[in-house]
Design an enzyme around this catalytic site. Structure first.
Site, PDB file in Angstrom:
ATOM      1  N   LYS A  22     -22.150  19.500  23.283  1.00  0.00           N
ATOM      2  CA  LYS A  22     -23.216  20.417  23.714  1.00  0.00           C
ATOM      3  C   LYS A  22     -24.576  19.876  23.291  1.00  0.00           C
ATOM      4  O   LYS A  22     -25.511  19.830  24.087  1.00  0.00           O
ATOM      5  CB  LYS A  22     -22.991  21.788  23.072  1.00  0.00           C
ATOM      6  CG  LYS A  22     -24.212  22.682  23.065  1.00  0.00           C
ATOM      7  CD  LYS A  22     -23.917  24.059  22.500  1.00  0.00           C
ATOM      8  CE  LYS A  22     -24.521  24.368  21.151  1.00  0.00           C
ATOM      9  NZ  LYS A  22     -25.963  24.376  21.066  1.00  0.00           N
ATOM     10  N   ASN A  23     -24.683  19.470  22.030  1.00  0.00           N
ATOM     11  CA  ASN A  23     -25.993  19.076  21.507  1.00  0.00           C
ATOM     12  C   ASN A  23     -26.466  17.736  22.047  1.00  0.00           C
ATOM     13  O   ASN A  23     -27.582  17.313  21.765  1.00  0.00           O
ATOM     14  CB  ASN A  23     -25.976  19.058  19.976  1.00  0.00           C
ATOM     15  CG  ASN A  23     -25.954  20.469  19.417  1.00  0.00           C
ATOM     16  OD1 ASN A  23     -26.095  21.439  20.166  1.00  0.00           O
ATOM     17  ND2 ASN A  23     -25.776  20.591  18.115  1.00  0.00           N
ATOM     18  N   ARG A  94     -32.544  28.019  23.059  1.00  0.00           N
ATOM     19  CA  ARG A  94     -33.647  27.397  22.347  1.00  0.00           C
ATOM     20  C   ARG A  94     -33.801  25.909  22.697  1.00  0.00           C
ATOM     21  O   ARG A  94     -34.906  25.363  22.689  1.00  0.00           O
ATOM     22  CB  ARG A  94     -33.388  27.560  20.853  1.00  0.00           C
ATOM     23  CG  ARG A  94     -34.598  27.375  20.045  1.00  0.00           C
ATOM     24  CD  ARG A  94     -34.373  27.524  18.587  1.00  0.00           C
ATOM     25  NE  ARG A  94     -35.672  27.460  17.937  1.00  0.00           N
ATOM     26  CZ  ARG A  94     -36.334  26.362  17.755  1.00  0.00           C
ATOM     27  NH1 ARG A  94     -35.830  25.222  18.140  1.00  0.00           N
ATOM     28  NH2 ARG A  94     -37.522  26.381  17.182  1.00  0.00           N
ATOM     29  N   ASP A 118     -34.261  32.294  15.786  1.00  0.00           N
ATOM     30  CA  ASP A 118     -33.000  32.838  16.282  1.00  0.00           C
ATOM     31  C   ASP A 118     -32.139  33.254  15.110  1.00  0.00           C
ATOM     32  O   ASP A 118     -32.624  33.340  13.980  1.00  0.00           O
ATOM     33  CB  ASP A 118     -32.307  31.849  17.225  1.00  0.00           C
ATOM     34  CG  ASP A 118     -31.917  30.559  16.541  1.00  0.00           C
ATOM     35  OD1 ASP A 118     -32.020  30.496  15.297  1.00  0.00           O
ATOM     36  OD2 ASP A 118     -31.503  29.626  17.227  1.00  0.00           O
ATOM     37  N   ASP A 307     -23.627  22.596  11.142  1.00  0.00           N
ATOM     38  CA  ASP A 307     -22.872  23.279  12.194  1.00  0.00           C
ATOM     39  C   ASP A 307     -21.382  23.433  11.870  1.00  0.00           C
ATOM     40  O   ASP A 307     -20.638  24.041  12.644  1.00  0.00           O
ATOM     41  CB  ASP A 307     -23.034  22.554  13.537  1.00  0.00           C
ATOM     42  CG  ASP A 307     -24.432  22.743  14.113  1.00  0.00           C
ATOM     43  OD1 ASP A 307     -25.204  23.539  13.556  1.00  0.00           O
ATOM     44  OD2 ASP A 307     -24.758  22.079  15.120  1.00  0.00           O
TER      45      ASP A 307
END
Ligand code: UD1
Length: 420
Positions: A22-23, A94, A118, A307
């Site tokens: 994802k990142n 974000r 967030d 994470d």
């Protein structure tokens, strides 16, 4: 709003496949903006954030086709782009801020809604702005938008980052590749996702040196070309499966997981009592006993990833002994601990430290996922809790984990998605 109903007690076993990160993929999608024409990104995870970024690129003027079955994104980028990223998309994700660098590089102007904080912290943009200022970009805040203007073509510069910020570096890299002259980014992050972005930029025709080191050197070019690029496997998803194996006393082959990207995390699992076997196509984690509690300190790569911090708090909460978990990146990342308390975990937080005392068993309860990784941590806790744990607000988990329920079920976990 969906929820996951998790029934604890089954050890996980079998094989699970890790797809693209994802990142990484979100930044690769933004980088595609740098070259007019059609770029293709492969190994794309089927997650909510990819759909949000695809929508953002469409609003900027691109055509985006997402073949979910083939895990491929085809992005057609026009010669002339719109340069505004609206609040309704930026507030949903974000990471939308990563279009800032490519838009300034292509349009000399970008208007990107200020994302705000967030659930995991306040998350400043000062390093993004200071770096862009060094490249000759004027940035100011107006009516909730960051307005960035390069009055002339950007000029390469020496940039020293106070902190190796992943997001700031991504924006600076994607701006500097089309600037005039040389940019040096010192104290740069070395995350595998940064390496992946650099590799894509090089394939597009950029000159980037020092890839994977703390000093990146970029010689600007006039124009970049579209490419086909494969997304790096998701180390955080791979690490989540590794903890899932350890916490349930299971045996899981994490196919496509890159052990080299997870050295400290896997080493911590070995300290906790797991066996880790690294093979050519991934790694396998097996655990037979209750884990031993392990101290964890989050740091920029190659340090222990923030994470994976919630997943390790979950592991420690059922371990023998006690452990100190120190969070150095995001100040609100312990917020989910209150949810873990609902399962009976003994975790005491003080500033950026959490003292976790292992208990023999957790007890299933309704909990709320506050962010994507906290959500994963709560599901892992639910897998070993007695009875049923209902995890609410799973849209957070859907943002980062493709087919989470199906994959967990395939490993023998008892979990189902329910409509609330
Ligand atoms: C990215 C990842 C996130 C991961 C993090 C660290 C994405 C979409 N997210 O987030 O999952 O946990 O890297 O590996 O890729 N900071 C400032 N000023 C700035 C920029 C950052 O103070 O201008 C601070 C942040 O508030 C935070 C720390 O620096 O405390 C790290 O942030 P950064 O490395 O930029 O993380 P992200 O890119 O936001």
């Amino acid at each position: 709003m969906d929820a996951f109903e998790v029934t604890g007690g089954n050890p996980l076993s079998g094989s699970v496949l890790v797809t693209g990160a994802k990142n990484s993929v979100l930044k690769l999608m933004a980088a595609a903006l740098l070259a007019p024409g059609t770029s293709t990104i492969t190994a794309v995870p089927d997650i909510l954030d990819v759909s949000v970024m695809a929508e953002l690129l469409r609003r900027l003027g691109c055509e985006v086709e997402h073949d979910r079955e083939a895990a491929v994104l085809v992005i057609s980028v026009p010669e002339v782009l719109h340069h505004q990223a609206d609040y309704d998309l930026v507030r949903r994700m974000r990471a939308s801020i990563c279009v800032l660098g490519p838009l300034i590089a292509r349009c000399n102007r970008a208007e990107v809604a200020v994302p705000g904080g967030d659930a995991i912290g306040s998350r400043g943009l000062d390093l993004h702005i200071a770096g862009l200022n060094r490249l000759g970009v004027d940035v100011h805040n107006q009516h909730g938008y960051l307005i960035a203007t390069a009055h002339d073509r950007m000029q390469g510069a020496n940039i020293w980052l106070d902190f190796p910020s992943v997001g700031a570096t991504e924006n600076l890299l994607t701006a500097a590749v089309l600037a005039k002259g040389t940019t040096v980014i010192d104290n740069a992050p070395r995350e595998p996702e940064i390496v992946d972005l650099c590799n894509m930029l090089v394939a597009m025709g950029a000159n980037v040196g020092g890839i994977g080191t703390a000093t990146l050197e970029i010689d600007g070019v006039d124009r970049l070309s579209p490419v086909t690029h494969q997304t790096v496997p998701d180390r955080i998803v791979a690490g989540t499966w590794a903890v899932a194996a350890a916490i349930t006393a299971g045996d899981v082959h994490v196919k496509n997981g890159r052990a080299g990207d997870l050295e400290i995390a896997l080493d911590k699992l070995v300290t906790a009592g797991a066996h880790v076997d690294v093979g050519s196509d991934g790694f396998r984690v097996t655990m037979t006993d209750r884990p031993k509690a392990v101290d964890v300190v989050t740091l920029p790569y190659p340090g222990f990833p923030t994470d994976l911090q919630p997943q390790f708090i979950a592991l420690n909460s059922i371990a023998t002994g006690a452990a100190m978990v120190t969070e150095n990146l995001f100040e609100a990342r312990f917020r989910f601990v209150q949810e873990l308390h609902r399962l009976g975990a003994d975790v005491r937080t003080d500033g950026h430290h959490a003292l976790v005392r292992g208990t023999e068993g957790l007890s299933g309860a309704p909990v709320e996922a506050t962010d994507v990784r906290a959500g994963a941590g709560l599901v892992l806790a639910g897998l070993v809790a007695d009875g049923v744990t209902t995890v609410y607000d799973v849209s957070h988990i859907d943002r980062g984990y493709a087919n989470f329920v199906e994959d967990l079920t395939g490993l023998g976990g008892k979990i189902r998605r329910i409509e609330v």
